[in-house]
Design a protein around this motif. Structure first.
Motif, mmCIF file in Angstrom:
data_model
loop_
_atom_site.group_PDB
_atom_site.id
_atom_site.type_symbol
_atom_site.label_atom_id
_atom_site.label_comp_id
_atom_site.label_asym_id
_atom_site.label_seq_id
_atom_site.Cartn_x
_atom_site.Cartn_y
_atom_site.Cartn_z
ATOM 1 N N LYS A 100 12.599 25.703 -14.908
ATOM 2 C CA LYS A 100 13.399 24.754 -13.730
ATOM 3 C C LYS A 100 11.377 24.855 -12.849
ATOM 4 O O LYS A 100 11.003 23.673 -12.942
ATOM 5 N N ALA A 101 11.669 26.501 -12.392
ATOM 6 C CA ALA A 101 10.529 26.762 -12.016
ATOM 7 C C ALA A 101 8.822 26.824 -12.672
ATOM 8 O O ALA A 101 8.097 26.177 -11.942
ATOM 9 N N ALA A 102 8.935 26.526 -13.788
ATOM 10 C CA ALA A 102 7.713 26.258 -14.356
ATOM 11 C C ALA A 102 7.125 25.054 -14.966
ATOM 12 O O ALA A 102 6.051 25.512 -15.299
ATOM 13 N N GLN A 103 8.133 24.404 -14.674
ATOM 14 C CA GLN A 103 7.635 23.339 -14.717
ATOM 15 C C GLN A 103 6.943 22.410 -13.686
ATOM 16 O O GLN A 103 7.741 22.387 -12.559
ATOM 17 N N PRO A 104 5.412 21.960 -13.623
ATOM 18 C CA PRO A 104 5.115 21.785 -11.848
ATOM 19 C C PRO A 104 5.241 20.241 -11.527
ATOM 20 O O PRO A 104 6.122 19.956 -12.596
ATOM 21 N N PRO A 105 5.465 20.645 -9.976
ATOM 22 C CA PRO A 105 6.549 19.336 -9.878
ATOM 23 C C PRO A 105 5.270 18.306 -9.471
ATOM 24 O O PRO A 105 4.199 18.231 -10.086
ATOM 25 N N LYS A 106 6.056 16.814 -10.279
ATOM 26 C CA LYS A 106 4.846 15.476 -10.387
ATOM 27 C C LYS A 106 4.242 15.370 -8.666
ATOM 28 O O LYS A 106 5.288 15.749 -8.175
ATOM 29 N N PRO A 107 2.771 15.254 -8.814
ATOM 30 C CA PRO A 107 2.194 14.957 -7.937
ATOM 31 C C PRO A 107 2.355 13.694 -6.919
ATOM 32 O O PRO A 107 3.353 12.511 -7.608
ATOM 33 N N ARG A 108 2.824 13.453 -5.633
ATOM 34 C CA ARG A 108 3.291 12.269 -5.307
ATOM 35 C C ARG A 108 2.337 11.290 -5.537
ATOM 36 O O ARG A 108 1.432 11.561 -4.480
ATOM 37 N N ARG A 109 2.340 10.040 -5.606
ATOM 38 C CA ARG A 109 1.619 9.289 -5.589
ATOM 39 C C ARG A 109 1.946 8.117 -4.287
ATOM 40 O O ARG A 109 3.319 7.701 -4.265
ATOM 41 N N GLN A 110 1.260 8.080 -2.889
ATOM 42 C CA GLN A 110 1.472 7.487 -1.662
ATOM 43 C C GLN A 110 1.405 5.334 -2.477
ATOM 44 O O GLN A 110 0.589 5.269 -3.358
ATOM 45 N N THR A 111 2.160 4.832 -1.794
ATOM 46 C CA THR A 111 2.660 3.397 -2.412
ATOM 47 C C THR A 111 2.547 2.752 -1.016
ATOM 48 O O THR A 111 3.093 3.697 -0.071
ATOM 49 N N ARG A 112 2.525 1.277 -0.577
ATOM 50 C CA ARG A 112 2.774 0.985 0.055
ATOM 51 C C ARG A 112 3.657 -0.075 0.465
ATOM 52 O O ARG A 112 3.925 -0.799 -0.483
ATOM 53 N N PRO A 113 4.212 -0.279 1.336
ATOM 54 C CA PRO A 113 5.632 -1.207 1.189
ATOM 55 C C PRO A 113 4.738 -2.903 1.334
ATOM 56 O O PRO A 113 3.734 -2.737 1.487
ATOM 57 N N PRO A 114 5.274 -3.795 0.051
ATOM 58 C CA PRO A 114 5.269 -5.203 0.172
ATOM 59 C C PRO A 114 4.433 -5.846 1.414
ATOM 60 O O PRO A 114 6.373 -5.414 2.133
ATOM 61 N N LEU A 115 4.499 -6.654 1.551
ATOM 62 C CA LEU A 115 4.160 -7.390 3.082
ATOM 63 C C LEU A 115 5.934 -8.346 3.220
ATOM 64 O O LEU A 115 5.690 -8.481 4.002
ATOM 65 N N ALA A 116 6.572 -8.707 1.864
ATOM 66 C CA ALA A 116 7.230 -9.353 2.563
ATOM 67 C C ALA A 116 8.847 -8.304 3.308
ATOM 68 O O ALA A 116 9.035 -9.236 3.827
ATOM 69 N N SER A 117 8.738 -7.718 2.355
ATOM 70 C CA SER A 117 9.988 -7.022 3.193
ATOM 71 C C SER A 117 9.447 -6.572 4.764
ATOM 72 O O SER A 117 9.984 -5.825 5.229
ATOM 73 N N LYS A 118 7.618 -5.543 4.347
ATOM 74 C CA LYS A 118 7.529 -6.153 6.219
ATOM 75 C C LYS A 118 7.747 -7.280 6.956
ATOM 76 O O LYS A 118 8.739 -7.377 7.824
ATOM 77 N N ARG A 119 7.671 -8.195 6.561
ATOM 78 C CA ARG A 119 8.233 -9.934 6.981
ATOM 79 C C ARG A 119 9.217 -9.225 7.341
ATOM 80 O O ARG A 119 10.580 -10.114 8.102
ATOM 81 N N ARG A 120 10.336 -9.462 6.206
ATOM 82 C CA ARG A 120 11.773 -9.072 6.031
ATOM 83 C C ARG A 120 12.838 -8.022 7.434
ATOM 84 O O ARG A 120 13.457 -8.574 8.948
ATOM 85 N N ARG A 121 11.359 -6.827 7.587
ATOM 86 C CA ARG A 121 12.089 -6.512 8.826
ATOM 87 C C ARG A 121 11.483 -6.093 10.248
ATOM 88 O O ARG A 121 13.393 -6.999 10.744
#
Length: 141
Positions: A100-121
């Protein structure tokens, strides 16, 4: 000298593994109090020449409470009634952890919340604020 095969590039020599046998609780009938069938497998992760540095770091972080202050990984196997099966179980768990340790972790890809979810919030916040304002005493003018 035999080796414990982990991956295509990583194998751990038997000389780096230290096993001790202790009395196990659990199944075993009258035998459980007489025979030391549980296995304590120790592997010095911090000083092992057979692990690449990045794998060593990941093993140490994945090990958690099983890692001693000196950097030794301690695996206890007491699931089975026989010493041999517990030995095999401890080694399998060591191999699984290092794999499990030998497999390198997948790099995190940054995402932005969609406009609709911001509006809902924001709408939910406004509605909640209105509910709380409605609970206050009316102001006399």
């Amino acid at each position: 000298m035999s080796h414990l095969k982990v991956t295509g590039r990583i194998s751990i020599p038997e000389t780096e593994l230290e096993e001790s046998f202790i009395q196990a609780s659990g199944p075993g009938g009258q035998n459980v109090n007489k025979v030391a069938t549980a296995v304590q497998l120790r592997f010095d992760v911090a000083h092992s020449p057979s692990l690449p540095e990045e794998v060593r770091q990941r093993v140490m972080s994945l090990a958690g409470r099983r890692l001693t202050q000196e950097g030794e990984l301690l695996i206890e196997a007491r699931r089975f009634r026989t010493r041999e099966r517990n030995r095999q179980d401890a080694r399998e768990r060591l191999v699984a952890l290092v794999q499990k340790a030998a497999q390198p972790p997948k790099p995190r890809r940054q995402t932005r919340p969609p406009l609709a979810s911001k509006r809902r919030r924001l709408e939910n916040k406004k509605a909640r604020g209105a509910v709380k304002r409605a609970r206050t005493k009316p102001v006399d003018e």
